[in-house]
Design a protein around this motif. Structure first.
Motif, PDB file in Angstrom:
ATOM      1  N   TYR A 382       9.797  10.106  22.235  1.00  0.00           N
ATOM      2  CA  TYR A 382      11.332  10.647  22.070  1.00  0.00           C
ATOM      3  C   TYR A 382      12.434   9.775  22.124  1.00  0.00           C
ATOM      4  O   TYR A 382      13.226   9.598  21.455  1.00  0.00           O
ATOM      5  N   TYR A 383      12.415   9.009  23.412  1.00  0.00           N
ATOM      6  CA  TYR A 383      13.581   8.119  23.786  1.00  0.00           C
ATOM      7  C   TYR A 383      13.602   6.961  22.714  1.00  0.00           C
ATOM      8  O   TYR A 383      12.651   6.376  22.405  1.00  0.00           O
ATOM      9  N   ARG A 384      14.753   6.446  22.605  1.00  0.00           N
ATOM     10  CA  ARG A 384      14.848   5.545  21.427  1.00  0.00           C
ATOM     11  C   ARG A 384      15.802   4.383  22.039  1.00  0.00           C
ATOM     12  O   ARG A 384      16.673   4.600  22.885  1.00  0.00           O
ATOM     13  N   VAL A 385      15.926   3.213  21.550  1.00  0.00           N
ATOM     14  CA  VAL A 385      16.915   2.101  21.839  1.00  0.00           C
ATOM     15  C   VAL A 385      17.746   2.060  20.342  1.00  0.00           C
ATOM     16  O   VAL A 385      17.427   2.000  19.495  1.00  0.00           O
ATOM     17  N   HIS A 386      18.978   2.179  20.790  1.00  0.00           N
ATOM     18  CA  HIS A 386      19.958   1.989  19.648  1.00  0.00           C
ATOM     19  C   HIS A 386      20.754   0.846  19.713  1.00  0.00           C
ATOM     20  O   HIS A 386      21.201   0.247  20.878  1.00  0.00           O
ATOM     21  N   ILE A 387      21.083   0.178  18.639  1.00  0.00           N
ATOM     22  CA  ILE A 387      21.891  -1.139  18.343  1.00  0.00           C
ATOM     23  C   ILE A 387      23.043  -0.570  17.929  1.00  0.00           C
ATOM     24  O   ILE A 387      22.972  -0.412  16.573  1.00  0.00           O
ATOM     25  N   ASP A 388      24.154  -0.730  18.631  1.00  0.00           N
ATOM     26  CA  ASP A 388      25.386  -0.247  17.887  1.00  0.00           C
ATOM     27  C   ASP A 388      26.382  -1.119  17.432  1.00  0.00           C
ATOM     28  O   ASP A 388      27.126  -0.926  16.611  1.00  0.00           O
ATOM     29  N   ALA A 389      26.156  -2.350  17.920  1.00  0.00           N
ATOM     30  CA  ALA A 389      26.919  -3.506  17.472  1.00  0.00           C
ATOM     31  C   ALA A 389      26.211  -4.821  17.585  1.00  0.00           C
ATOM     32  O   ALA A 389      25.471  -4.924  18.343  1.00  0.00           O
ATOM     33  N   PRO A 390      26.852  -5.873  16.734  1.00  0.00           N
ATOM     34  CA  PRO A 390      27.780  -5.881  15.599  1.00  0.00           C
ATOM     35  C   PRO A 390      27.146  -4.888  14.477  1.00  0.00           C
ATOM     36  O   PRO A 390      25.960  -4.536  14.268  1.00  0.00           O
TER      37      PRO A 390
END
Length: 456
Positions: A382-390
């Motif tokens: 369920y849990y995820r790793v988010h890449i927000d920037a750049p």
């Protein structure tokens, strides 16, 4: 009689005249000397300038050499007690030495060295600089384990602390700990149990395959130590250097040669390699312990029976209660082969699952190659790793394409390499330590810089 008095009077007048002239001369000379002395004193104005010599100093320090500017003739140092930087000037009187005091040149020192310095604090002038006698150094270390969570590094069986003020350098420039890659060859400097600086001696670049459609699902061997499965749009992080690259799938493929430069992307065209007709070999496994479970390419098989495997490289994983798990690679290239798989018992102070890069035993009709990683991470659903920037850059996880940022992928605890790429910009990779907490994780990285080749 009058004549005698007249001569005496003339003599007295002459004597008085001479004394008067002599007195005036002495007064004039005295006044002249006084005027000259006054003029000299007026010319002696305090300018604050102090002539330095090889022994002129009023301060001493042990510090990390952060920057050498040969154009401005300055050095920048990091004080270990206050963790503050300061800059000193240097000239022809400045002395440089090794840790034993033997004279060396400035060119023999580099950013990241720990040095003992003496200097004139008021003039900000460097008197002497030599490698610190109290410092230790590990050169060109290939086998180490960085733990970003515990802020530790293990080198040769010893564990050292990494502080917030530990300095990291690559090609003379300051970098961050997250910029390091597990494949980098490093030099460590420290005092007592603390690492004060880390220097990247041999960094990493990137390898991209083109025209690889026929080999997706096959295997890529880079040199003697790196083996990865070929996936679509993959971007592999590779230590800088020259390599023989073997590409295989279904018994076909071939050999190529590449040169990987630091922080640069190299493309390898494999469109001219042929796919051979699929061939299979029978492999008989001998397991120790006998009840060990065997997985080949992610699927469990019965090791008591011969296993039919397609020619090429296959990943095998063996597990058993009370034993260390084993992950390695097997190359099948003959009609039949025998492979011995032996697991080691778990020590009381060690983990059950460990990496093993040794080769499995085989007969003359089969070969096995070393593994480059062990499967010890735990994947959540369920849990995820988010890449927000750049934003709007390609994102790769451990060499596999994820998507265009902002994007996310399943959270897998452990150490991972996140690579960011965009055409016309320098590719960057970061080593992150993903925790096993039951929550999402987000990362934001600095913007990519325009490639030097593009800016020309």
């Amino acid at each position: 009689m009058n004549k005698r008095y007249l001569m005496k009077a003339v003599a007295c007048i002459w004597l008085m005249t001479m004394l008067s002239i002599t007195g005036c001369g002495q007064k004039a000379a005295t006044e002249g000397n006084t005027e000259t002395q006054t003029q000299t004193e007026e010319e002696r104005v305090d300018t604050g300038f102090v002539v330095t010599n090889p022994d002129s100093y009023d301060s001493a320090d042990t510090a990390v050499l952060v920057d050498i500017n040969e154009i401005d003739k300055t050095v920048t140092l990091l004080n270990l007690d206050l963790c503050r930087r300061y800059t000193l000037s240097m000239d022809g009187t400045t002395r440089f030495g090794d840790k034993y005091g033997k004279a060396i040149s400035l060119d023999q020192l580099q950013e990241g060295d720990i040095v003992d310095v003496t200097f004139l604090k008021t003039q900000k002038h460097l008197t002497s600089m030599q490698l610190a006698q109290a410092a230790w150094q590990y050169d060109n270390v290939e086998r180490y384990e960085l733990n970003a969570v515990r802020h530790e590094v293990s080198i040769g069986g010893e564990t050292y602390k990494l502080s917030e003020d530990t300095q990291y350098f690559s090609q003379g420039h300051s970098i961050e700990e997250i910029d390091l890659n597990p494949s980098d060859i490093l030099t460590f400097h420290g005092i007592d149990s603390t690492v004060l600086s880390v220097i990247v001696e041999k960094g990493h670049g990137y390898l991209r395959l083109v025209n690889d459609e026929n080999f997706v699902g096959g295997w890529l061997e880079i040199g003697q130590t790196q083996i990865v499965r070929i996936t679509e749009d993959m971007l592999v992080t590779v230590p800088e250097g020259s390599y023989q690259v073997d590409i295989s799938r279904s018994g076909g493929g071939g050999t190529k040669y590449v040169v990987i430069n630091r922080n640069e992307e190299t493309t390898l065209d494999i469109g001219d390699l042929e796919i051979a007709e699929a061939k299979y070999g029978m492999v008989l496994f001998s397991m120790s312990p006998a009840d060990a479970e065997l997985y080949i390419d992610g699927s469990q098989v019965d090791p008591s029976q011969p296993v039919s495997l397609e020619y090429g490289i296959h990943q095998i994983i063996a597990k058993a209660d009370g034993y260390k798990s084993l992950t390695q690679y097997l190359r099948v290239g003959q009609e039949s082969a025998g492979v011995d798989v032996q697991l080691d018992k778990v020590d009381s102070d060690s983990e059950e699952s460990t990496e093993n890069s040794s080769s499995a035993g085989s007969s003359s009709t089969g070969t096995a190659s070393g593994s480059t990683s062990a499967t010890t991470d735990t994947t959540t659903t369920y849990y995820r790793v988010h890449i927000d920037a750049p934003e709007n850059v390609e994102v790769y996880l451990d060499g596999n394409y994820v998507g265009i940022s902002p994007c996310s992928f399943k959270k897998t605890s452990g150490s991972h390499v996140i690579t960011l790429r965009k055409s016309g910009y320098e590719t960057r990779s970061y080593t992150v330590q993903v925790d096993d907490e039951q929550k999402d994780v987000s990362y934001s990285f600095v913007d990519l810089t325009v490639s030097s080749q593009t800016s020309k």
